[in-house]
Design a protein around this motif. Structure first.
Motif, short mmCIF file in Angstrom:
data_model
loop_
_atom_site.label_atom_id
_atom_site.label_comp_id
_atom_site.label_asym_id
_atom_site.label_seq_id
_atom_site.Cartn_x
_atom_site.Cartn_y
_atom_site.Cartn_z
N ILE A 10 77.25 58.10 12.37
CA ILE A 10 78.48 58.10 13.16
C ILE A 10 79.10 56.71 13.17
O ILE A 10 80.31 56.54 13.01
N LYS A 11 78.25 55.69 13.30
CA LYS A 11 78.75 54.31 13.33
C LYS A 11 79.45 53.97 12.01
O LYS A 11 80.54 53.38 12.00
N GLN A 12 78.83 54.36 10.90
CA GLN A 12 79.43 54.05 9.60
C GLN A 12 80.79 54.74 9.42
O GLN A 12 81.74 54.17 8.89
N ARG A 13 80.85 56.00 9.89
CA ARG A 13 82.13 56.72 9.80
C ARG A 13 83.19 56.03 10.64
O ARG A 13 84.35 55.88 10.22
N LEU A 14 82.77 55.60 11.82
CA LEU A 14 83.73 54.96 12.73
C LEU A 14 84.25 53.64 12.13
O LEU A 14 85.45 53.36 12.15
N VAL A 15 83.31 52.86 11.57
CA VAL A 15 83.71 51.60 10.95
C VAL A 15 84.70 51.86 9.81
O VAL A 15 85.72 51.19 9.66
N LYS A 16 84.41 52.89 9.01
CA LYS A 16 85.31 53.22 7.89
C LYS A 16 86.69 53.59 8.40
O LYS A 16 87.71 53.19 7.83
N ARG A 17 86.73 54.37 9.47
CA ARG A 17 88.01 54.80 10.06
C ARG A 17 88.81 53.60 10.57
O ARG A 17 90.00 53.47 10.31
N GLY B 278 83.33 40.15 9.32
CA GLY B 278 83.22 38.99 8.44
C GLY B 278 84.07 39.11 7.19
O GLY B 278 84.72 38.17 6.75
N PHE B 279 84.11 40.31 6.63
CA PHE B 279 84.83 40.46 5.36
C PHE B 279 86.34 40.55 5.53
O PHE B 279 87.08 40.66 4.57
N LEU B 280 86.80 40.53 6.78
CA LEU B 280 88.25 40.56 6.98
C LEU B 280 88.85 39.19 6.74
O LEU B 280 90.00 39.05 6.37
N VAL B 281 88.04 38.16 6.99
CA VAL B 281 88.55 36.81 6.93
C VAL B 281 88.61 36.31 5.49
O VAL B 281 89.61 35.79 5.03
N LYS C 174 98.20 45.34 16.47
CA LYS C 174 97.27 46.39 16.01
C LYS C 174 96.18 45.79 15.11
O LYS C 174 95.00 46.05 15.27
N SER C 175 96.62 44.94 14.16
CA SER C 175 95.68 44.33 13.24
C SER C 175 94.61 43.53 14.00
O SER C 175 93.42 43.59 13.69
N SER C 176 95.08 42.82 15.02
CA SER C 176 94.16 42.02 15.82
C SER C 176 93.17 42.91 16.57
O SER C 176 91.97 42.61 16.64
N VAL C 177 93.67 44.03 17.10
CA VAL C 177 92.78 44.96 17.82
C VAL C 177 91.73 45.53 16.87
O VAL C 177 90.53 45.56 17.18
N TYR C 178 92.17 45.95 15.68
CA TYR C 178 91.22 46.52 14.72
C TYR C 178 90.17 45.49 14.31
O TYR C 178 89.00 45.79 14.16
N ARG C 179 90.62 44.24 14.15
CA ARG C 179 89.67 43.16 13.84
C ARG C 179 88.60 43.05 14.93
O ARG C 179 87.42 42.91 14.65
N LYS C 180 89.08 43.09 16.18
CA LYS C 180 88.14 42.93 17.30
C LYS C 180 87.15 44.09 17.35
O LYS C 180 85.96 43.89 17.56
N VAL C 181 87.67 45.30 17.13
CA VAL C 181 86.78 46.47 17.15
C VAL C 181 85.74 46.36 16.04
O VAL C 181 84.54 46.59 16.25
N PHE D 122 88.42 50.50 9.77
CA PHE D 122 88.79 49.63 8.67
C PHE D 122 90.02 50.17 7.94
O PHE D 122 90.91 49.40 7.52
N ALA D 123 90.08 51.49 7.78
CA ALA D 123 91.25 52.09 7.12
C ALA D 123 92.53 51.78 7.91
O ALA D 123 93.58 51.52 7.33
N GLN D 124 92.42 51.80 9.24
CA GLN D 124 93.58 51.47 10.08
C GLN D 124 93.95 50.00 9.94
O GLN D 124 95.12 49.63 9.88
N TYR D 125 92.92 49.16 9.89
CA TYR D 125 93.15 47.72 9.69
C TYR D 125 93.89 47.50 8.36
O TYR D 125 94.85 46.73 8.28
N ALA D 126 93.44 48.20 7.31
CA ALA D 126 94.08 48.05 5.99
C ALA D 126 95.54 48.48 6.06
O ALA D 126 96.42 47.86 5.45
N LYS D 127 95.80 49.52 6.83
CA LYS D 127 97.17 50.02 6.97
C LYS D 127 98.07 48.95 7.62
O LYS D 127 99.20 48.72 7.17
N THR D 128 97.55 48.29 8.64
CA THR D 128 98.37 47.27 9.30
C THR D 128 98.55 46.05 8.39
O THR D 128 99.60 45.41 8.42
N GLN D 129 97.54 45.74 7.58
CA GLN D 129 97.70 44.64 6.63
C GLN D 129 98.83 44.94 5.65
O GLN D 129 99.61 44.07 5.28
#
Lengths: 125, 356
Positions: free
Chosen positions: B5-12, A22-25, A7-14, B14-21
């Motif tokens: 819309i793009k900014q909202r999507l990125v925020k969403r 850039g700020f993920l790394v 999942k983390s990898s997919v979110y990174r790619k998106v 990113f929030a999911q990415y943070a959750k997996t981290q």
């Protein structure tokens, strides 16, 4: 854990698609310093067969660092960290003799950010 | 202004990415509070350090044992070690510490007030593997010295600025804690940094923790926070010096415009710390109630792998002003250093302050 990794990898790619990866790394902790390193990873393959080459010594020299690694059975290597935005001199020598064919020594220079180094070698005659 | 819309999507996303981290909690940033001794007496200090501390500096060998443990699970090159204090330069064996960290394969940097930084000391630290340095400059001379409690401090920073900005191989930045007194002089500070060749400038507000609680002048109100964010936005547009807001807090509608990344409190998720007495926590400025163990009783890696539950599962943080906030999905309850314990509400929300 594996699912979370995927999942983390997919979110990174998106996020990468949106130019926001850039700020993920690298990041700075609140009261910490900037991060100033990147890993040097790469793969060395046979120019003709595209298969990874094992038993190569990879020497990497930058302004501040000098690193060495040996390629694994898939041709991958990891030398460790270097300072960001460095020009790298790379020297590759075949150290396992005839075992999987002999390859010609390669010297090259690249501009390294954090890309996977992907180099091809030709068999020596 | 409303988000696109793009900014909202990125925020969403990113929030999911943070959750997996938070599920994976890979350690990538480790603070070492290498001393509690300090040569200044800053009025906003979060660690309440003193010139002489009753806690002795941790021997470097004890810290390198931790690095050895970490190497068994992580690539050393992927974990940044940041020396903090107190003032790291108070340690006479700092170079030896640096050499041993470097020999263990880890990159390292340090945060300093600059007062003791000479060219000779800096050069020897670079030889010991120093990769990154952060210097504090909290105003022009009068205000900086007021915050730092020393008339000599500003001169020390000016000297240190020249030293660090002349070296291309050590990444540097300057941090400024913005308060009521220095808010109006930010542009003059910026010009000074540009003239000195500084590449990056990070601005903070001051958290109401440690000694800072006692000084009203240190804390910006909502309108002043907005002024600060607008200023950072302008600076980022002209690109003369890389300017950003720190990762200390969620910044509401400004969040995507005033720094490279979106807000994500990584305390206990990617960031750990080893405090001077061996305590293991997330960021060094987190309340002591969040200490998860001590390296003299348990291995660091065991603490990192098995504890930190209150930071990796932050559902408990949806309380107080966060309980009904529409932005909770983006900030996840804000920064950990603004919580006094794992039941408390946040001490401050910049985003909410701006709406008052």
């Amino acid at each position: 854990m594996k699912i979370a990794k995927v999942k983390s990898s997919v979110y990174r790619k998106v996020l990468g698609v949106f130019g926001a990866a850039g700020f993920l790394v690298t990041f700075q902790a609140c009261y910490g310093t900037p991060q100033n390193f990147i890993d040097v990873n790469g793969k060395i393959s046979d120019k003709d067969t595209q298969e990874g080459i094992s038993g190569l010594r990879v020497n990497i020299i930058s302004d501040t660092d000098s690193l060495t690694a040996t390629t694994d059975s898939a041709g991958n290597f990891y030398t460790g960290i270097i300072s960001r935005n460095n020009k790298l001199q790379i020297n590759i020598i075949d150290i396992d003799g005839e075992e999987n064919g002999s390859y010609a020594e390669l010297d090259t220079t690249i501009d390294y950010e954090d890309q996977l180094i992907d180099l091809k070698l030709s068999k020596s005659n | 202004m409303p988000l696109t819309i793009k900014q909202r999507l990125v925020k969403r996303v990113f929030a999911q990415y943070a959750k997996t981290q938070a599920e994976l909690y890979p350690l990538t940033y480790l603070f070492w509070e290498c001393t509690l001794r300090c040569n200044l007496n800053c009025i906003h200090c979060g660690s309440d350090c003193k010139k002489e501390s009753h806690i002795k500096d941790m021997p470097v060998e004890d810290f390198t044992k931790i690095l050895k443990e970490i190497s068994s699970k992580y690539k050393p090159g992927e974990v940044m070690i940041v020396l903090t204090g107190g003032e790291p330069l108070m340690r006479k064996d700092l170079e030896e510490c640096g050499k041993q960290i470097t020999a263990s394969g880890f990159p390292w940097g340090m945060v300093t007030n600059g007062l003791m930084l000479t060219q000779e000391r800096f050069d020897s630290l670079v030889k010991s593997g120093l990769r990154a340095i952060t210097l504090s400059m909290d105003g022009l001379e009068e205000n900086h010295n007021w915050m730092r409690g020393s008339n000599k401090s500003f001169a020390g920073v000016e000297r240190a600025l020249k030293i660090i900005s002349a070296n291309e191989n050590v990444v540097h930045d300057v941090v400024t804690c913005v308060n009521k007194r220095n808010l109006h002089e930010l542009e003059q500070i910026r010009q000074k940094l540009i003239s000195a060749g500084v590449k990056a400038w990070r601005l903070f507000t001051i958290a109401p923790i440690g000694r800072a609680v006692n000084y009203e002048d240190l804390h910006l109100n909502g309108s002043e926070i907005k002024t600060l964010f607008e200023y950072i936005r302008q600076c980022r547009a002209d690109k003369k010096i890389k300017t950003s807001f720190s990762c200390e807090a969620y910044a509401g509608d400004y969040d995507h415009e005033i720094r490279d990344g979106l807000f994500f409190c990584r305390a206990g998720i990617n960031i750990g710390s080893v405090l001077a007495d061996g305590s293991v926590s997330a960021c060094p400025n987190n309340n002591h109630s969040f200490v998860q163990g001590n390296i003299y009783n348990e291995s660091f890696l065991s603490i990192w792998e098995n504890k930190f539950e209150s930071m990796r599962n932050r559902k408990w943080m949806k309380n107080g002003v966060c309980k009904t906030c529409k932005d909770y999905k983006y900030c996840n309850g804000g920064a950990m250093h603004l919580r006094e314990n794992c039941k408390s509400t946040t001490l401050r929300c910049l985003s909410k302050d701006m709406t008052v």
